[in-house]
Design a protein around this motif. Sequence first.
Motif, PDB file in Angstrom:
ATOM      1  N   VAL A   1       3.460   5.469  -1.016  1.00 41.24           N
ATOM      2  CA  VAL A   1       4.869   5.414  -1.368  1.00 41.24           C
ATOM      3  C   VAL A   1       5.279   3.968  -1.668  1.00 41.24           C
ATOM      4  CG1 VAL A   1       7.210   5.825  -0.513  1.00 41.24           C
ATOM      5  CG2 VAL A   1       5.461   7.540  -0.144  1.00 41.24           C
ATOM      6  N   ARG A   2       4.700   3.012  -0.938  1.00 43.80           N
ATOM      7  CA  ARG A   2       5.020   1.601  -1.213  1.00 43.80           C
ATOM      8  C   ARG A   2       4.586   1.197  -2.619  1.00 43.80           C
ATOM      9  NH1 ARG A   2       2.372  -0.633   3.938  1.00 43.80           N
ATOM     10  NH2 ARG A   2       3.378   0.770   5.368  1.00 43.80           N
ATOM     11  N   THR A   3       3.386   1.606  -3.011  1.00 43.91           N
ATOM     12  CA  THR A   3       2.903   1.299  -4.365  1.00 43.91           C
ATOM     13  C   THR A   3       3.781   1.976  -5.405  1.00 43.91           C
ATOM     14  OG1 THR A   3       0.642   1.061  -3.562  1.00 43.91           O
ATOM     15  CG2 THR A   3       0.924   1.452  -5.921  1.00 43.91           C
ATOM     16  N   LEU A   4       4.142   3.204  -5.157  1.00 38.23           N
ATOM     17  CA  LEU A   4       5.010   3.932  -6.076  1.00 38.23           C
ATOM     18  C   LEU A   4       6.363   3.221  -6.201  1.00 38.23           C
ATOM     19  CD1 LEU A   4       5.481   6.335  -7.897  1.00 38.23           C
ATOM     20  CD2 LEU A   4       6.027   7.690  -5.868  1.00 38.23           C
ATOM     21  N   ARG A   5       6.914   2.756  -5.095  1.00 39.31           N
ATOM     22  CA  ARG A   5       8.179   2.030  -5.125  1.00 39.31           C
ATOM     23  C   ARG A   5       8.056   0.780  -5.989  1.00 39.31           C
ATOM     24  NH1 ARG A   5       8.609   0.049  -0.277  1.00 39.31           N
ATOM     25  NH2 ARG A   5       9.224   1.980   0.731  1.00 39.31           N
ATOM     26  N   PRO A 107      -1.229  17.477  -9.390  1.00 33.83           N
ATOM     27  CA  PRO A 107      -1.092  16.117  -8.861  1.00 33.83           C
ATOM     28  C   PRO A 107       0.186  15.996  -8.021  1.00 33.83           C
ATOM     29  CG  PRO A 107      -1.614  16.053 -11.194  1.00 33.83           C
ATOM     30  CD  PRO A 107      -1.339  17.489 -10.846  1.00 33.83           C
ATOM     31  N   LYS A 108       0.121  15.185  -6.984  1.00 38.20           N
ATOM     32  CA  LYS A 108       1.247  15.059  -6.059  1.00 38.20           C
ATOM     33  C   LYS A 108       2.506  14.549  -6.751  1.00 38.20           C
ATOM     34  CE  LYS A 108       2.176  13.145  -1.494  1.00 38.20           C
ATOM     35  NZ  LYS A 108       1.521  12.421  -0.395  1.00 38.20           N
ATOM     36  N   TRP A 109       2.379  13.557  -7.608  1.00 38.92           N
ATOM     37  CA  TRP A 109       3.525  12.948  -8.275  1.00 38.92           C
ATOM     38  C   TRP A 109       3.405  13.100  -9.789  1.00 38.92           C
ATOM     39  CZ3 TRP A 109       7.403  11.113  -5.292  1.00 38.92           C
ATOM     40  CH2 TRP A 109       7.114  10.782  -3.968  1.00 38.92           C
ATOM     41  N   HIS A 110       4.475  13.492 -10.429  1.00 40.55           N
ATOM     42  CA  HIS A 110       4.601  13.503 -11.886  1.00 40.55           C
ATOM     43  C   HIS A 110       6.007  12.986 -12.173  1.00 40.55           C
ATOM     44  CE1 HIS A 110       5.243  15.440 -15.918  1.00 40.55           C
ATOM     45  NE2 HIS A 110       4.090  14.830 -16.085  1.00 40.55           N
ATOM     46  N   ILE A 111       6.092  11.757 -12.661  1.00 40.92           N
ATOM     47  CA  ILE A 111       7.378  11.101 -12.854  1.00 40.92           C
ATOM     48  C   ILE A 111       7.530  10.729 -14.323  1.00 40.92           C
ATOM     49  CG2 ILE A 111       8.834   9.146 -12.209  1.00 40.92           C
ATOM     50  CD1 ILE A 111       7.384   9.107  -9.521  1.00 40.92           C
ATOM     51  N   VAL A 112       8.589  11.216 -14.932  1.00 44.61           N
ATOM     52  CA  VAL A 112       8.850  10.976 -16.351  1.00 44.61           C
ATOM     53  C   VAL A 112      10.041  10.038 -16.484  1.00 44.61           C
ATOM     54  CG1 VAL A 112       9.432  12.036 -18.562  1.00 44.61           C
ATOM     55  CG2 VAL A 112       7.980  13.270 -16.932  1.00 44.61           C
ATOM     56  N   GLY A 113       9.806   8.927 -17.192  1.00 41.03           N
ATOM     57  CA  GLY A 113      10.880   7.993 -17.508  1.00 41.03           C
ATOM     58  C   GLY A 113      11.056   7.913 -19.015  1.00 41.03           C
ATOM     59  N   ARG A 114      12.063   7.204 -19.454  1.00 41.88           N
ATOM     60  CA  ARG A 114      12.313   7.076 -20.900  1.00 41.88           C
ATOM     61  C   ARG A 114      11.242   6.262 -21.617  1.00 41.88           C
ATOM     62  NH1 ARG A 114      18.621   7.115 -22.335  1.00 41.88           N
ATOM     63  NH2 ARG A 114      19.192   8.672 -20.777  1.00 41.88           N
ATOM     64  N   GLY A 121      -2.297  11.374  -7.888  1.00 44.74           N
ATOM     65  CA  GLY A 121      -2.842  12.245  -6.857  1.00 44.74           C
ATOM     66  C   GLY A 121      -3.939  11.478  -6.152  1.00 44.74           C
ATOM     67  N   ASP A 122      -4.136  11.704  -4.897  1.00 41.28           N
ATOM     68  CA  ASP A 122      -5.169  11.020  -4.116  1.00 41.28           C
ATOM     69  C   ASP A 122      -5.036   9.495  -4.209  1.00 41.28           C
ATOM     70  OD1 ASP A 122      -6.261  13.453  -3.319  1.00 41.28           O
ATOM     71  OD2 ASP A 122      -7.499  13.571  -5.119  1.00 41.28           O
ATOM     72  N   ASN A 123      -3.797   9.001  -4.270  1.00 39.18           N
ATOM     73  CA  ASN A 123      -3.512   7.565  -4.292  1.00 39.18           C
ATOM     74  C   ASN A 123      -4.096   6.839  -5.501  1.00 39.18           C
ATOM     75  OD1 ASN A 123      -1.965   7.577  -1.910  1.00 39.18           O
ATOM     76  ND2 ASN A 123      -3.840   7.639  -0.710  1.00 39.18           N
ATOM     77  N   VAL A 124      -4.304   7.547  -6.594  1.00 39.47           N
ATOM     78  CA  VAL A 124      -4.716   6.951  -7.870  1.00 39.47           C
ATOM     79  C   VAL A 124      -3.544   7.150  -8.827  1.00 39.47           C
ATOM     80  CG1 VAL A 124      -6.345   7.042  -9.765  1.00 39.47           C
ATOM     81  CG2 VAL A 124      -7.147   7.460  -7.432  1.00 39.47           C
ATOM     82  N   PHE A 125      -3.116   6.064  -9.486  1.00 36.36           N
ATOM     83  CA  PHE A 125      -1.947   6.113 -10.364  1.00 36.36           C
ATOM     84  C   PHE A 125      -2.367   5.983 -11.817  1.00 36.36           C
ATOM     85  CE2 PHE A 125      -0.503   4.773  -6.243  1.00 36.36           C
ATOM     86  CZ  PHE A 125       0.677   5.471  -6.084  1.00 36.36           C
ATOM     87  N   HIS A 126      -1.837   6.835 -12.663  1.00 36.57           N
ATOM     88  CA  HIS A 126      -2.071   6.789 -14.105  1.00 36.57           C
ATOM     89  C   HIS A 126      -0.734   6.700 -14.816  1.00 36.57           C
ATOM     90  CE1 HIS A 126      -6.238   8.090 -13.541  1.00 36.57           C
ATOM     91  NE2 HIS A 126      -5.775   8.956 -12.666  1.00 36.57           N
TER      92      HIS A 126
END
Length: 126
Positions: A1-5, A107-114, A121-126
């Motif tokens: 969550v810290r990395t995501l922030r 995947p745990k997170w799917h975040i769409v921005g402009r 997922g599994d603490n790997v970010f794409h």
Amino acid sequence: VRTLRQILQSGVLGPLVKVSIHLHSYARRKDWQTLRQKGGGALANWGAHALDWCYDLFGGRVECRSSQLFQVLNPGNAEDSFHLLLSAPLAPVIHLEYFNCAAKPLPKWHIVGRHGTLISGDNVFH
């Protein structure tokens, strides 16, 4: 969550359009968590953690727009899965779901921005 922030605060995704959080697994329970009268249920057990992430990441005030609770796999009378539609100041649409009957998880997170999309997922970010 810290990395995501850190990623979100960098602005690389731009203003957020949609956030999906998938808490998927395949597991049966046969303990007090399957019983309402014992305070069980997936929403109380897992929802509290995921809502805390939403408060922390998306602006501190999270509103529930709709909810669905499901009893799919476990014995007892408490929900073992849920789907919430939320909104927050920094994320106008948040889909939050927990399903313990998903043999193949998303995947745990799917975040769409402009300006971009993040999948993690599994603490790997794409």
